[in-house]
Design an enzyme around this catalytic site. Structure first.
Site, PDB file in Angstrom:
ATOM      1  N   LYS A 199      46.958  24.446  15.303  1.00  0.00           N
ATOM      2  CA  LYS A 199      45.725  25.119  15.701  1.00  0.00           C
ATOM      3  C   LYS A 199      44.958  24.137  16.571  1.00  0.00           C
ATOM      4  O   LYS A 199      44.259  23.255  16.091  1.00  0.00           O
ATOM      5  CB  LYS A 199      44.904  25.521  14.474  1.00  0.00           C
ATOM      6  CG  LYS A 199      43.996  26.755  14.698  1.00  0.00           C
ATOM      7  CD  LYS A 199      42.914  26.568  15.736  1.00  0.00           C
ATOM      8  CE  LYS A 199      41.752  25.772  15.191  1.00  0.00           C
ATOM      9  NZ  LYS A 199      40.620  25.663  16.202  1.00  0.00           N
TER      10      LYS A 199
ATOM     11  N   CYS B  90      36.297   8.869  18.677  1.00  0.00           N
ATOM     12  CA  CYS B  90      35.875   8.586  17.303  1.00  0.00           C
ATOM     13  C   CYS B  90      35.775   7.097  17.033  1.00  0.00           C
ATOM     14  O   CYS B  90      35.066   6.665  16.125  1.00  0.00           O
ATOM     15  CB  CYS B  90      36.830   9.242  16.322  1.00  0.00           C
ATOM     16  SG  CYS B  90      38.561   8.784  16.571  1.00  0.00           S
TER      17      CYS B  90
END
Length: 478
Positions: free
Chosen positions: A173, A283
């Protein structure tokens, strides 16, 4: 306009209910494609295909899987220009970055795990004169892989490559904001000889949509997610009913500690990268900069001067250093952090606004904030944009305590020429990845992951196979 479909059981297919959503170029704000929006039935079809394919793919040998992974890497390398352009149009990042980092690293991820799996072993324990215990490594089953929008193909292949190498099948996904390279990866895998059903892609959204339907599905054995901490909490809750194994790489509010004895020029250049590369949408970015007080004024002046030279502009222009943020919504979110910090008394030393020369798209100038308190929201929360705070400190113990004063624990960077100090500080920082006198230097054999609310588990090298495979012990009485 490009039409991006799901990839299920070896074929591109529309959504069962025919729904679609827009794909937008962040650099212009223009719609560049229509994407199939997956629902429960689409996920069910993809998982069923992956489950069926696992019966044969899970029995292939490491050498057979390695050969296919290497062919996937070959095809990616042959299409760097095309895939880099797709990545830049989806993300708004400079094309030069897509070409030099995202796509080459995606190919290398396949190459690395293709090689690593062939030499992977397990342990054996002898009970002298009584029994022999040995461990067998076997694939787990269907892997649900949820990838982020900031480094779409790079971080997707970081999941897909070890999953396939271990013998698992996949349902992917992708982030709804960056669907293109995941869609093309599916065709590349088929071209490389990956059997139908082994890798499936379903586009869509998260809550009460494709993402949650995937995490809840009873035939999905494990979930690997890279995303926000809030998303990780939701996925953990959704996956708990089936006791799925989880690997999360989540948010970060990473400290960058610069001692007075650091190599200043090296620290400045690398900190520019760790602050503003990929528009700060990494991140691992060092968004909290702590500078030892004797060096503070000099560092701030030099750093601000260097940051002011960065070119914000069209991602397709080779001169561009900082491209567009991922979406209008995200731009407003980052701007909100900056404006609230100013309202709380912080000083915006540089940037903090949209560049005047960019009439369209979602751009923000590199932003430096000083005179800020540790309790301020912008010091505590992940901004995920080209925004850093710089604060002075006076002692080793002080800066360690302040660096650890967060619910995140992904990475940290420290700069010093004192080896004893480097080991001392690195040993006490609460972060999964710590760099000394460098940043984003990765050996893919090493454990990668975060502490506290920055993640669960470790991936990389054998650590990836500990997640994507099962170990079973065989005890033979002698």
């Amino acid at each position: 306009m490009e039409q991006l479909l799901h990839f299920i059981n070896g074929a591109y297919v529309p959504s069962v209910d025919g729904r679609t959503f827009h794909n937008v170029n962040p650099a212009t704000g223009e719609v560049i494609g229509q994407v199939a929006e997956g629902g429960r039935e689409d996920i069910n079809k993809a998982v069923a295909a992956a489950k069926a394919a696992f019966k044969t793919w899970g029995k292939t040998t490491p050498a057979e899987r390695s050969a296919i992974l290497n062919r996937i890497a070959d095809i990616i390398e042959s299409r760097v220009d095309e895939l880099a352009l797709d990545e830049t149009r989806d993300t708004g990042k400079p094309l030069s970055l897509s070409k030099s980092l995202d796509i080459p690293r995606a190919a290398y991820n396949f190459r690395f795990f293709a090689d690593f799996v062939k030499g992977l072993g397990t342990e054996c324990y002898e009970m002298e004169g009584v029994a022999l215990n040995y461990a067998l490594r076997r694939p787990v089953g269907v892997a649900g892989l949820i990838s982020p929008w900031n480094l779409p193909l790079l971080l997707l292949t970081w999941k897909v490559a070890p999953a396939l190498a271990a013998g698992d099948t996949c349902v992917i996904k992708p982030a709804e904001l960056t669907p293109t390279t995941a869609t093309k990866l599916a065709a590349i895998c088929k071209e490389a000889g990956l059997p139908d059903g082994v890798l499936n892609v379903v586009h869509g959204f998260g809550p009460d949509a494709a993402g949650s339907f995937l995490t809840e599905h009873p035939d999905v054995s494990l979930i690997s997610l890279t995303g926000e901490t809030t998303t990780g909490k939701a996925v953990m809750k959704a996956a708990s009913g089936g006791l799925k194994r989880l690997s999360f790489e989540l948010g970060g509010k990473n400290p960058n500690i610069i001692f007075a004895d650091a190599d200043l020029d090296d620290a400045i250049e690398t900190t520019i990268r760790s602050s503003f590369s990929n528009q700060g949408e990494v991140c691992l970015c060092g968004s909290r900069i702590y500078v030892e007080r004797p060096l503070y004024d000099t560092f701030v002046a030099k750093f601000a001067d260097r940051a002011s030279q960065l070119v914000v502009g069209d991602p397709m222009d080779a001169a561009t250093n900082v491209g567009a943020l991922i979406s209008e919504e995200h731009l407003h979110r980052v701007e909100g952090f900056v404006s609230r910090a100013a309202a709380q008394g912080a000083r915006i030393l540089l940037g903090g606004k949209r560049p005047d020369h960019m009439a369209k798209g979602y751009y923000l100038e590199p932003t430096i904030i000083v005179d800020v308190d540790d309790s301020c929201e912008i010091v505590q929360q992940e901004v995920f944009g080209p925004v850093v705070t710089i604060q002075p400190f006076d002692s080793v113990d002080e800066v360690i305590a302040r660096a650890n004063d967060t619910h995140y624990g992904l990475s940290a960077t420290l700069w010093t020429t004192n080896l004893k100090k480097a080991h001392l500080v690195a040993g006490q920082l609460e972060a999964g990845i710590i760099w000394v006198n460098t940043w984003f230097l990765r050996d893919l054999r090493t454990p990668f992951g975060g502490m506290k609310e920055s993640g669960i588990g470790r991936e990389g090298g054998v650590h990836s196979f500990e997640f994507y495979s099962e170990l079973k012990n065989v005890c033979v009485k002698l």
